[in-house]
Design a protein around this motif. Structure first.
Motif, short mmCIF file in Angstrom:
data_model
loop_
_atom_site.label_atom_id
_atom_site.label_comp_id
_atom_site.label_asym_id
_atom_site.label_seq_id
_atom_site.Cartn_x
_atom_site.Cartn_y
_atom_site.Cartn_z
N GLU A 77 5.09 -2.01 8.21
CA GLU A 77 6.28 -1.22 7.50
C GLU A 77 6.08 0.01 7.26
O GLU A 77 7.02 0.88 7.03
CB GLU A 77 6.43 -2.09 6.14
CG GLU A 77 7.21 -3.49 6.38
CD GLU A 77 6.33 -4.45 6.69
OE1 GLU A 77 5.14 -4.55 6.17
OE2 GLU A 77 6.57 -5.39 7.67
N GLY A 78 4.61 0.30 6.79
CA GLY A 78 4.58 1.73 6.51
C GLY A 78 3.11 1.96 6.12
O GLY A 78 2.31 1.35 6.57
N ILE A 79 3.01 3.19 5.48
CA ILE A 79 1.50 3.68 5.31
C ILE A 79 1.43 4.19 3.83
O ILE A 79 2.27 4.88 3.31
CB ILE A 79 1.10 4.86 6.16
CG1 ILE A 79 -0.27 5.43 5.87
CG2 ILE A 79 2.20 5.92 6.35
CD1 ILE A 79 -0.70 6.13 7.22
N GLU A 80 0.34 3.25 3.23
CA GLU A 80 -0.07 4.01 1.90
C GLU A 80 -1.27 5.04 1.84
O GLU A 80 -2.40 4.61 2.62
CB GLU A 80 -0.34 2.89 0.92
CG GLU A 80 -0.71 3.38 -0.51
CD GLU A 80 -1.43 2.11 -1.16
OE1 GLU A 80 -0.17 1.46 -1.92
OE2 GLU A 80 -2.46 1.69 -1.29
N VAL A 81 -1.19 6.34 1.46
CA VAL A 81 -2.04 7.23 1.49
C VAL A 81 -2.66 7.49 0.19
O VAL A 81 -1.95 7.95 -0.85
CB VAL A 81 -1.55 8.36 1.96
CG1 VAL A 81 -2.83 9.71 2.00
CG2 VAL A 81 -1.15 8.19 3.47
#
Length: 147
Positions: A77-81
């Protein structure tokens, strides 16, 4: 690195370097605190001054360790940085690409309107691990966006 389309990336060399530097800072400040009362400078240092020196060393060590907590979590779904102080999550549809410009210290997410977000967990000093990480992130990005 990829397990069930989940990816977690942390810097390796930065952790080692920050740990060594933090321990060295604390050690130096402890030594200074111990030697503080033994000098003939004409100034009277108290135990509170010594405790303050140790406290400053610990605070500086903790500050250095902030640079080692960088992390990336990515999935379909996405990327957490997570960088030094801020954690942000981006949907893959909001990310134009994952890039690692020549001469850059770390990778970055290219965003719309010529903006970008640094990915400090993928650092140039990690060499082959950084290349693998960028390839894995690009693979997840392609799979999520169809491009």
């Amino acid at each position: 690195m990829i397990v069930d389309t989940r990816l977690v990336i942390r810097p390796r060399r930065a952790l080692i370097m920050c740990s060594v530097l933090a321990v060295a800072l604390v050690a130096v400040f402890v030594v200074v605190a111990v030697l503080l009362r033994n000098g003939d400078t004409g100034v009277r240092f108290q135990r509170s001054d010594q405790a303050a020196m140790v406290g400053i060393g610990i605070l500086l060590g903790c500050g250095v360790m902030l640079f080692a907590i960088a992390r990336v979590r990515a999935d379909a779904e996405g990327i957490e940085v997570r960088n030094v102080l801020i954690t942000r999550r981006f949907a893959w549809t909001d990310v134009l690409s994952v890039s690692f410009p020549d001469g850059a210290s770390w990778a970055r997410l290219e965003l719309p309107d010529d903006e970008y977000h640094a990915v400090m967990a993928v650092q140039a000093v990690d060499r082959d691990r950084a290349v693998e990480a960028v390839r894995a992130l690009r693979k997840l990005h392609r799979a999520a966006t169809g491009g």
